[in-house]
Write a protein that holds these residues in place. Structure first.
Motif, short mmCIF file in Angstrom:
data_model
loop_
_atom_site.label_atom_id
_atom_site.label_comp_id
_atom_site.label_asym_id
_atom_site.label_seq_id
_atom_site.Cartn_x
_atom_site.Cartn_y
_atom_site.Cartn_z
N VAL A 127 -2.51 13.10 -9.29
CA VAL A 127 -3.19 11.89 -9.98
C VAL A 127 -2.76 10.94 -10.68
N GLU A 128 -2.89 9.60 -10.41
CA GLU A 128 -2.16 8.78 -11.18
C GLU A 128 -3.25 8.06 -12.33
N ARG A 129 -2.80 8.01 -13.33
CA ARG A 129 -3.34 7.28 -14.51
C ARG A 129 -2.80 6.23 -15.08
N ASN A 154 -4.48 5.62 -0.66
CA ASN A 154 -3.88 4.34 -0.43
C ASN A 154 -4.21 3.32 -1.28
N HIS A 155 -3.29 2.78 -2.03
CA HIS A 155 -3.65 1.77 -2.79
C HIS A 155 -2.47 0.69 -2.92
N TYR A 156 -2.82 -0.56 -3.42
CA TYR A 156 -1.82 -1.46 -3.87
C TYR A 156 -2.02 -2.35 -5.12
N ALA A 191 0.95 -1.16 0.00
CA ALA A 191 0.11 -0.05 -0.15
C ALA A 191 1.02 1.11 -0.01
N HIS A 192 0.43 2.14 -0.88
CA HIS A 192 1.15 3.29 -1.19
C HIS A 192 0.48 4.43 -1.55
N TRP A 193 0.88 5.60 -1.60
CA TRP A 193 0.28 6.95 -2.35
C TRP A 193 1.13 7.72 -3.17
N HIS A 194 0.51 8.48 -4.02
CA HIS A 194 1.20 9.59 -4.68
C HIS A 194 0.72 10.90 -4.43
N PRO A 195 1.69 11.93 -4.61
CA PRO A 195 1.15 13.26 -4.54
C PRO A 195 0.27 13.79 -5.68
CU LIG Z 1 0.39 3.72 -7.41
#
Ligand SMILES: [Cu+2]
Length: 156
Positions: free
Chosen positions: A84-86, A123-125, A78-82
């Protein structure tokens, strides 16, 4: 635990190293075929992933396009980014879940042609069962922050 600056710098260096000089210097028109891609390791992800930077660099406030290749049975905790992730799946299958901890019982399956758009700090994995290639589009400066710092490969 490392500071955000160190994390961002590490990510940036990895992507700078992997960008072909001719692409970095060209402006405007670009034509890329899969054979042009230069794959390199990704310090911000668990060992086994490869990245090819097509457009960037990811550490600057500019649009980026990269490909990520994951082996079979690969996991990103599990992680996140600052920003938008496409994610667009090009080959293989991505299993992606939203939550604070990787849970193989809780995921969406994305096949080639599928796309996922995640908002900042979600948060996603991710996990795979076969070799998988995705394209990642976004805008820098990019970073990967793990929910559990002990799972950050840069801390190991
Ligand atoms: Cu990611």
């Amino acid at each position: 635990m490392k500071s955000m600056i160190h994390v961002a710098f590490g990510v940036a260096m990895a992507f700078l190293v992997s960008m072909p000089a001719s692409w970095a210097q060209s402006t405007g028109h670009k034509m890329i075929s899969p054979n042009d891609l230069l794959w390199s390791d990704v310090p911000s992800l668990p060992a086994g992933a490869k990245i090819a930077v097509i457009e960037g660099p990811m550490n600057e406030a500019v649009p980026f396009t990269v490909r990520l290749k994951f082996p079979a049975n690969y996991q990103i905790p599990a992680h996140w980014h600052p920003a938008v992730e496409r994610v667009t799946v090009l080959s293989g299958t991505v299993n992606m879940g939203v939550g604070d901890k990787l849970d193989m019982q809780q995921s969406m399956t994305l096949s080639p042609g599928s796309m996922m758009i995640l908002q900042p700090k979600t948060n996603h994995y991710v996990f795979t069962k076969e070799e998988t290639i995705v394209q990642l589009n976004g805008a820098g400066p990019w970073a990967v922050t793990y929910v559990n710092p002990a799972e950050d490969p840069r801390n190991k």
